[in-house]
Design an enzyme around this catalytic site. Structure first.
Site, short mmCIF file in Angstrom:
data_model
loop_
_atom_site.label_atom_id
_atom_site.label_comp_id
_atom_site.label_asym_id
_atom_site.label_seq_id
_atom_site.Cartn_x
_atom_site.Cartn_y
_atom_site.Cartn_z
N ARG A 96 0.79 -1.23 0.00
CA ARG A 96 0.00 0.00 0.00
C ARG A 96 0.83 1.29 0.00
O ARG A 96 0.48 2.23 -0.73
CB ARG A 96 -0.99 0.00 1.17
CG ARG A 96 -2.04 -1.10 1.11
CD ARG A 96 -2.57 -1.31 -0.28
NE ARG A 96 -3.69 -2.24 -0.34
CZ ARG A 96 -3.92 -3.06 -1.34
NH1 ARG A 96 -3.09 -3.08 -2.37
NH2 ARG A 96 -4.96 -3.86 -1.34
N ASP A 125 -7.15 -0.94 4.60
CA ASP A 125 -6.52 -0.38 3.41
C ASP A 125 -6.90 1.07 3.16
O ASP A 125 -6.11 1.85 2.62
CB ASP A 125 -6.85 -1.23 2.19
CG ASP A 125 -5.92 -2.42 2.04
OD1 ASP A 125 -4.84 -2.40 2.67
OD2 ASP A 125 -6.26 -3.36 1.30
#
Length: 405
Positions: A96, A125
């Site tokens: 990420r 996320d």
């Protein structure tokens, strides 16, 4: 919303981001959509993405190869620290920060007004992406459709896709929420939402990187890994870059049922979540590094590193990669790796990893000191050491017995 003329979308081609393109067109006054797909080693999931993105309304698609950056800048330092989040090897979280950074770079290049992602409002996320975006573009508008639209779940997403002629690779029966990169594959949803259900490891198509240990070969596989200053540099004597070592370990580990994890973890937002992870190569790499550190790192450094590994993993899991404290911890771990050089041999067998030998030119292990046979170690020295080490306990006991003078 008419001020949003151009949107950069983090685009995987999965269910969420596939329907986000037409949704943005409908709900943000038909902005230009620039899709960005990060190649982080997910393989054939990238096939056909450009055609699909353009067909569903994007003006262009960037496919950015970020695999080596993810491996070299995030995964290897985390492996060196031994970072695990509740036994989870952080596969989704590793990718990420690198993706978020590239999204900002492309958004600035394209003059975009906003960056959009498909993360749900329940997960981790959304935090990881948005903290990364804020680090490099603090004034950038962020659009998170899951926090805005009326769609309630994945069934309704499929309905929306069908109504808007968005092609999908999944069906309602195989509608697991998955994330794949070079390091791992995660599975969430459907039957896995009930922790009482055993994962369907033996069901064809469930596992993608691995086989069930029950279906692994009856003969073990041996593999050796060479490290220099904590960095993997060769596998079975063949030198190659770290990402290629992981690829080869994925194959060997997958064939032998290595690296399956069924866990109920504590999400950052506060709820518990059940997931099944496949991390064949990563599990082997972590173990090999741990074995080498056993003979090359001193006790105090090792114990401190084990304590800090929890904090380091929390930072990654919670989206805090681009922070001063993570950078400081990375500097610490780099220092600890100065002598982590050597070769580790492992035996892979039906989901198990057995240590088959370790050598290092930087070893702290002395057979002469530890042997049960005659050595240079003077065992009489232990008497004085124990007396001094145990002096506080002796004084405590004397006081309790009224004998302390």
């Amino acid at each position: 919303m008419s001020d949003i003329k151009k949107v950069v979308l983090a685009y995987s081609g999965g269910l969420d981001t596939s329907i986000i393109i037409p949704w943005l067109k409908e709900n943000y006054d038909d902005p230009e959509i620039i899709a960005v797909s990060a190649d982080v080693g997910q393989g054939d999931e990238l096939d056909g993405l450009e055609e699909k993105a353009l067909k569903t309304g994007a003006s262009k698609l960037y496919i950015e190869d970020l695999t080596d950056e993810m491996v070299d800048d995030v995964i290897i330092p985390s492996m060196q620290m031994g970072a695990k989040y509740e036994d989870y090897l952080l596969g989704t979280a590793f990718a990420r920060p690198i993706i978020a950074k590239r999204l900002v770079e492309i958004a600035k290049k394209e003059g975009a007004d906003a960056i959009c992602h498909g993360c749900t409002g329940k997960g981790n996320d959304q935090v990881r992406f948005e903290l990364g975006i804020k680090r490099f573009a603090p004034d950038m508008k962020i659009i998170a459709p899951w926090r805005e639209w009326s769609i309630k779940g994945r069934e309704e997403e499929i309905d929306y896709a069908e109504a808007h002629n968005v092609p999908l690779k999944i069906s309602r029966e195989t509608n697991y929420s998955k994330d794949k990169n070079l390091w791992h594959l995660s599975h969430e949803g459907l039957d896995l939402e009930d922790p009482a259900n055993e994962p369907q490891y033996d069901k064809p198509g469930f596992l993608e990187m691995s086989v069930s240990p029950a279906n692994a070969p009856d003969a073990p596989t041996y593999v050796s890994l060479d490290f220099v200053k904590g960095v993997p540099v060769a596998i079975d004597g063949e030198k190659m870059k770290a990402s290629d070592i992981i690829r080869k370990l994925n194959k060997l580990g997958g064939e032998n049922g290595i690296g399956l994890l069924d866990i109920v973890e504590n999400r950052l937002v506060g709820m518990k979540d059940r997931g099944v992870y496949e991390t064949p190569g990563g599990t082997i790499l972590y173990r090999a590094h741990e074995v080498l550190e056993m003979i090359t790192v001193d006790k105090d450094t090792k114990h401190m590193k084990q304590k800090l590994a929890i904090d380091f993993a929390d930072l990654i899991y919670n989206g805090k990669w681009f922070t001063p404290v993570r950078e400081a911890l990375s500097a610490f771990v780099t220092k600890t790796q100065e002598h982590v050089t050597g070769t580790v041999k492992l035996k892979l067998y039906k989901g198990n990893i057995v240590t088959a030998g370790v050598t290092s030119p930087e070893t702290l292990y002395s057979e002469n000191l530890v042997t049960f046979e005659e050595s240079d170690y003077n065992q009489d020295d232990a008497t004085g050491f124990i007396n001094l080490w145990g002096l506080p306990d002796t004084v405590q006991a004397l006081r309790e017995q009224g004998k302390l003078k």
